[in-house]
Motif scaffolding. Structure first.
Motif, short mmCIF file in Angstrom:
data_model
loop_
_atom_site.label_atom_id
_atom_site.label_comp_id
_atom_site.label_asym_id
_atom_site.label_seq_id
_atom_site.Cartn_x
_atom_site.Cartn_y
_atom_site.Cartn_z
N ILE A 103 0.88 -1.43 -0.23
CA ILE A 103 -0.23 -0.31 0.13
C ILE A 103 0.70 0.76 -0.20
N TYR A 104 0.80 1.74 -1.11
CA TYR A 104 1.26 3.15 -0.55
C TYR A 104 0.74 4.45 -0.29
N HIS A 105 0.77 5.30 0.53
CA HIS A 105 0.42 6.89 0.57
C HIS A 105 1.18 7.64 0.51
N VAL A 106 0.78 8.67 -0.52
CA VAL A 106 1.21 9.50 -0.98
C VAL A 106 0.97 10.29 -0.76
N HIS A 107 1.98 11.89 -0.43
CA HIS A 107 1.88 13.20 0.34
C HIS A 107 2.86 13.53 -1.18
N GLU A 108 3.49 13.42 -1.73
CA GLU A 108 4.49 14.57 -2.71
C GLU A 108 4.06 14.20 -3.96
N VAL A 109 4.22 15.71 -4.86
CA VAL A 109 4.09 15.00 -6.50
C VAL A 109 5.31 15.70 -7.26
N TYR A 110 5.90 16.39 -6.09
CA TYR A 110 7.69 17.18 -6.57
C TYR A 110 9.09 16.58 -5.98
N ILE A 111 9.82 16.40 -6.94
CA ILE A 111 10.72 15.84 -6.29
C ILE A 111 11.60 15.54 -7.24
N ASN A 112 12.62 16.27 -6.99
CA ASN A 112 13.79 16.22 -8.10
C ASN A 112 15.03 15.39 -7.32
N PRO A 113 16.15 15.17 -8.39
CA PRO A 113 15.61 15.57 -9.90
C PRO A 113 14.67 14.78 -10.78
N ASN A 114 14.20 15.48 -12.01
CA ASN A 114 13.05 14.63 -12.16
C ASN A 114 13.42 12.85 -12.80
N ASN A 117 1.58 29.86 4.20
CA ASN A 117 1.95 29.73 2.99
C ASN A 117 1.88 30.01 1.70
N LEU A 118 3.40 30.47 2.21
CA LEU A 118 4.09 31.23 0.17
C LEU A 118 4.77 30.09 -0.17
N SER A 119 4.28 28.24 -0.69
CA SER A 119 5.02 28.33 -1.34
C SER A 119 5.45 28.66 -2.81
N LEU A 120 6.17 28.67 -3.62
CA LEU A 120 5.65 28.95 -5.15
C LEU A 120 5.75 28.23 -5.94
N TYR A 121 4.69 28.17 -6.63
CA TYR A 121 3.62 27.82 -7.70
C TYR A 121 4.44 26.86 -8.83
N ASP A 122 5.85 27.92 -9.31
CA ASP A 122 6.80 27.54 -10.16
C ASP A 122 7.56 26.62 -9.64
N LYS A 123 7.97 26.53 -8.84
CA LYS A 123 9.19 25.57 -8.62
C LYS A 123 8.57 24.59 -7.70
N PHE A 124 7.15 25.14 -6.93
CA PHE A 124 6.63 23.74 -5.74
C PHE A 124 5.55 24.02 -5.90
N ILE A 125 4.49 23.07 -5.71
CA ILE A 125 2.97 23.26 -5.36
C ILE A 125 2.47 22.14 -4.36
N GLU A 126 1.75 22.71 -3.23
CA GLU A 126 1.71 22.27 -1.40
C GLU A 126 0.82 20.68 -2.66
N THR A 127 0.87 19.74 -1.66
CA THR A 127 -0.55 18.31 -2.23
C THR A 127 -1.53 18.74 -1.97
N PHE A 128 -1.45 19.41 0.18
CA PHE A 128 -2.08 18.81 0.85
C PHE A 128 -2.57 20.47 1.47
N GLY A 129 -1.87 20.72 2.44
CA GLY A 129 -1.54 21.94 3.22
C GLY A 129 -1.41 21.81 4.75
N LEU A 130 -1.05 20.80 5.77
CA LEU A 130 -1.79 20.37 6.95
C LEU A 130 -1.57 21.49 8.05
N THR A 131 -0.79 22.76 7.13
CA THR A 131 -0.44 23.57 8.80
C THR A 131 -1.97 23.83 8.45
N VAL A 132 -2.26 25.02 7.18
CA VAL A 132 -3.54 25.15 7.36
C VAL A 132 -4.28 24.82 7.94
#
Length: 395
Positions: free
Chosen positions: A112-123, A257-272
């Protein structure tokens, strides 16, 4: 049922927080025998009763070469540990510890995978993770609709992250008036440029009448070193990693929450969501996970993180007068109630039970064949395997 959980780095960030909620529930359930393979570091996963801990040998290091070495060593540890560990289902918290997945797949175990992220570097690493997940996962749980759309696989569902919902303060008006008087703008985040930390600094400089608090999930000395060449405004305070953020949310008037959308997009926002529970409106980017939590203009604002003038205007709108602020705060609290822990646990358990039923069916079909194959392995080879397992089990 025996469940083995795998998580790379135990710290105080969002993904281990969510995992800890699940582990505490399953550890208290006699129907489950659970263990976890994670880093032996200070974090929210420590101290859970009835949970067996195994060290994956990973430690974050500031030096990139040493960090890569530690990561590679950890993947080897994951692979060989899972090769010989006793479990029915492997539960992968995030896509990163892929060594465990490969070993479980070789053993024909359900994953079972629990996926929290989609932005991973390097591609190319991201592509590797996704290929492994696609080939190996029996079920993929995503933390938001946004993540589900990005994963885009048939065996994928989304289950929102939960929070520990707290009771409403007895004297709401007094509680909120104290917040307005303190004028604290709070941003808990990781210490990354793409998280908008420098935008937060400039926002503090732009709004000297407010008090800004930047809390990052690193030691304070590391945070100070990061900003050593930056002139910080007097109304900005730096805070290192904390075991609990509840007191900070109680003090804050707005969470950012000021994540820069052209570099990283928040997948959820738990702090919000955590801030909503403390009756704190939030301002976040109009991209990704936060758009599924924030009702724009009702319990916060969705903004362009590069547009500091727009953000300062939103802060002033929320804090303009008590009645307006109370309206935002109450709607935030109501929204937090939608992400309750009980529903999260119920849905996760349904997934685990479904996958376990598939495991039983698979074992009934192939168990006899596997036993014959196992018996055909010479005794000395089985003993060698046991020796390796005992070595890898040392923590």
């Amino acid at each position: 049922m025996k469940l083995l959980f795998c998580h790379l780095l135990n710290n105080y960030t969002g993904s281990p927080k969510v995992l800890s909620v699940l582990l505490k529930e399953l550890a208290a359930d006699n129907d489950f025998e659970i263990s976890i393979l994670t880093s032996k570091t200070d974090g929210v996963l420590n101290g859970i009763q009835n949970l067996k801990y195994y060290d994956n040998w990973y430690r974050w290091h500031e030096n990139k070469i040493l960090r890569i070495f530690r990561f590679t060593l950890s993947q080897l540890r994951n692979f060989f540990f899972v090769c010989f560990a006793d479990f029915d289902i492997l539960y992968m918290n995030t896509v990163v510890p892929f060594g465990a997945t490969l070993a479980a797949k070789l053993r024909k175990k359900k994953i079972i995978y629990h996926v929290h992220e989609v932005y991973i570097n390097p591609n190319f690493v991201k592509r590797l993770y996704l290929v492994i997940m696609r080939k190996c996962a029996a079920k993929i749980i995503c933390v938001s609709k946004y993540v589900k759309e990005n994963v885009n696989l048939e065996n994928t569902i989304f289950i929102y992250n939960p929070i520990e919902y707290s009771c409403m303060p007895l004297d709401v008006d007094s509680y909120l008036k104290n917040k307005l008087e303190r004028k604290i703008i709070f941003m808990p985040t990781s210490l990354k440029k793409y998280k908008g930390v420098f935008q937060f600094v400039e926002l503090a400089r732009l709004m000297p009448d407010f008090n800004f608090v930047l809390l990052c999930s690193v030691e304070l000395i590391e945070l100070q070193k990061f900003f050593s060449r930056t002139s910080l405004p007097e109304n900005l305070s730096l805070v290192g990693k904390q075991n609990c953020l509840k007191e900070f949310y109680r003090e804050a008037v707005i969470t950012m929450n000021l994540s820069l959308y052209d570099k990283f997009i928040e997948t959820f926002g738990l702090t919000v969501l955590e801030s909503f529970d403390a009756l704190v409106p939030a301002i976040a980017p109009s991209y990704g996970g936060p758009t599924e939590i924030i009702q724009n203009g009702k319990n916060g604002f969705l903004v362009d993180p590069y547009n500091l003038k727009e953000i300062s205007g939103c802060i002033k709108k929320i804090t303009n007068d008590f009645d307006t602020y109370k309206s935002f705060a109450v709607y935030a609290k109501q929204r937090a109630k939608d992400f309750n822990k009980q529903e999260f646990l119920r849905e996760i358990k349904v997934v685990i039970i479904q996958v376990s039923q598939e495991t039983v069916l698979n074992n009934s079909r192939w168990g006899g064949v596997r036993q014959v194959l196992f018996n055909s392995v010479p005794e000395y080879k089985r003993q060698c395997g046991q020796v390796v397992f005992n070595f890898l089990s040392l923590t």
